[in-house]
Design a protein around this motif. Structure first.
Motif, PDB file in Angstrom:
ATOM      1  N   VAL A  28       1.300  54.544 -18.149  1.00 20.19           N
ATOM      2  CA  VAL A  28       0.982  53.423 -19.029  1.00 20.19           C
ATOM      3  C   VAL A  28       1.194  53.860 -20.475  1.00 20.19           C
ATOM      4  O   VAL A  28       0.471  54.727 -20.973  1.00 20.19           O
ATOM      5  N   SER A  29       2.180  53.282 -21.139  1.00 20.88           N
ATOM      6  CA  SER A  29       2.415  53.548 -22.555  1.00 20.88           C
ATOM      7  C   SER A  29       1.795  52.418 -23.362  1.00 20.88           C
ATOM      8  O   SER A  29       2.096  51.239 -23.116  1.00 20.88           O
ATOM      9  N   ILE A  30       0.943  52.785 -24.308  1.00 18.36           N
ATOM     10  CA  ILE A  30       0.159  51.801 -25.054  1.00 18.36           C
ATOM     11  C   ILE A  30       0.580  51.851 -26.515  1.00 18.36           C
ATOM     12  O   ILE A  30       0.319  52.822 -27.227  1.00 18.36           O
ATOM     13  N   SER A  31       1.287  50.803 -26.951  1.00 16.89           N
ATOM     14  CA  SER A  31       1.814  50.774 -28.310  1.00 16.89           C
ATOM     15  C   SER A  31       2.167  49.342 -28.685  1.00 16.89           C
ATOM     16  O   SER A  31       2.937  48.686 -27.976  1.00 16.89           O
ATOM     17  N   ASP A  32       1.619  48.862 -29.803  1.00 14.52           N
ATOM     18  CA  ASP A  32       1.972  47.527 -30.280  1.00 14.52           C
ATOM     19  C   ASP A  32       3.456  47.428 -30.570  1.00 14.52           C
ATOM     20  O   ASP A  32       4.133  46.487 -30.149  1.00 14.52           O
ATOM     21  N   ARG A  33       3.997  48.412 -31.290  1.00 12.74           N
ATOM     22  CA  ARG A  33       5.385  48.326 -31.748  1.00 12.74           C
ATOM     23  C   ARG A  33       6.381  48.538 -30.609  1.00 12.74           C
ATOM     24  O   ARG A  33       7.388  47.826 -30.519  1.00 12.74           O
ATOM     25  N   THR A  74      -2.121  57.641 -19.245  1.00 15.44           N
ATOM     26  CA  THR A  74      -1.806  56.776 -20.374  1.00 15.44           C
ATOM     27  C   THR A  74      -1.309  57.617 -21.532  1.00 15.44           C
ATOM     28  O   THR A  74      -1.639  58.801 -21.653  1.00 15.44           O
ATOM     29  N   THR A  75      -0.502  57.011 -22.395  1.00 16.41           N
ATOM     30  CA  THR A  75      -0.084  57.664 -23.633  1.00 16.41           C
ATOM     31  C   THR A  75      -0.303  56.691 -24.785  1.00 16.41           C
ATOM     32  O   THR A  75      -0.019  55.502 -24.655  1.00 16.41           O
ATOM     33  N   GLY A  76      -0.830  57.214 -25.883  1.00 14.94           N
ATOM     34  CA  GLY A  76      -1.007  56.404 -27.078  1.00 14.94           C
ATOM     35  C   GLY A  76      -2.382  55.769 -27.193  1.00 14.94           C
ATOM     36  O   GLY A  76      -3.121  55.626 -26.216  1.00 14.94           O
ATOM     37  N   GLY A  77      -2.731  55.428 -28.436  1.00 18.46           N
ATOM     38  CA  GLY A  77      -3.957  54.680 -28.705  1.00 18.46           C
ATOM     39  C   GLY A  77      -5.240  55.479 -28.644  1.00 18.46           C
ATOM     40  O   GLY A  77      -6.300  54.918 -28.378  1.00 18.46           O
ATOM     41  N   THR A  78      -5.176  56.791 -28.912  1.00 14.98           N
ATOM     42  CA  THR A  78      -6.384  57.619 -28.778  1.00 14.98           C
ATOM     43  C   THR A  78      -6.890  58.170 -30.107  1.00 14.98           C
ATOM     44  O   THR A  78      -7.790  59.005 -30.122  1.00 14.98           O
TER      45      THR A  78
END
Length: 215
Positions: free
Chosen positions: A22-27, A85-89
């Protein structure tokens, strides 16, 4: 990235690992730039695991409710044994991955976050700003491990593998060394790795004998 799932992912072998990326990134999720987290995880697993595995992948924005729903879908519906998951930490206002992860867990596994920060502190003092967590999510029929990883490909690899000196000796253990045995303990498949990249640690009584070579 993928349509919603309504049934478990079929396995080709009883010990095939089903892992959620799960990659978590707005952009990245809006197409502003190319996601690097999922390709980095896919590449690392392809090089590291010697036992069968398949992935279920999601690219989503930094929305806490959506992150939690995605983690629940991957564990409860897809049947993932492990979700990374990656990102948002970080500490930014939009960084809500740890909160979303803790909300769906039934057991917290604090050692993972502690060790990932220990690895990263060998490179940057800002590693103390990372809020990565890990949890076990249990349902009546199964359980899965969910781990928050950093967002950058190099940091993902470093925290999974750990650090070695110029002679190849381990300086700091990466977190993946403990993941196969954790998956054993919660009833998941038996994961095997390439020892040259990361050695899966298990107590002697938990190690399966290697099959005899066929003639």
């Amino acid at each position: 990235m993928n349509p919603p799932l309504t049934a478990p992912v079929p396995r080709s072998h009883p010990d095939e690992l089903v892992v959620g990326f799960v990659s978590i990134s707005d952009r990245a999720s809006s197409g502003t730039y190319q996601d690097e987290g999922i390709p980095a995880l896919r590449d690392w697993f392809g090089k590291t695991l010697t036992s069968p595995w398949q992935s279920v992948e999601r690219l989503i924005p930094d929305e806490q409710a959506l992150i939690s729903r995605t983690l629940i879908e991957l564990v409860d519906v897809a049947g993932c044994d492990l979700v990374l998951t990656t990102g948002g930490t970080g500490p930014a206002r939009r960084d809500v991955t740890p909160e979303a992860t803790l909300a769906v867990g039934t057991k917290e596994m604090p050692g993972f976050g502690e060790q990932m920060r220990q690895v990263s502190l060998h490179f940057v003092p800002t590693a103390i700003l990372s809020r990565q967590v890990a949890v076990i999510r249990e349902t009546p029929s199964r359980a899965a491990l969910i781990v928050n990883l950093p967002g950058q490909p190099r940091a993902i690899r470093e925290t999974l593998e750990g650090l070695r000196d110029v002679e190849g000796r381990t300086v700091v253990q990466g977190v993946f060394a403990a993941i196969p045995y954790c998956i054993d303990l919660i009833g998941g498949p038996y994961i095997e790795t390439d020892d040259a990249i990361v050695r899966a640690f298990r107590p002697k009584n938990a190690i399966r004998p290697k099959p005899a070579p066929t003639v």
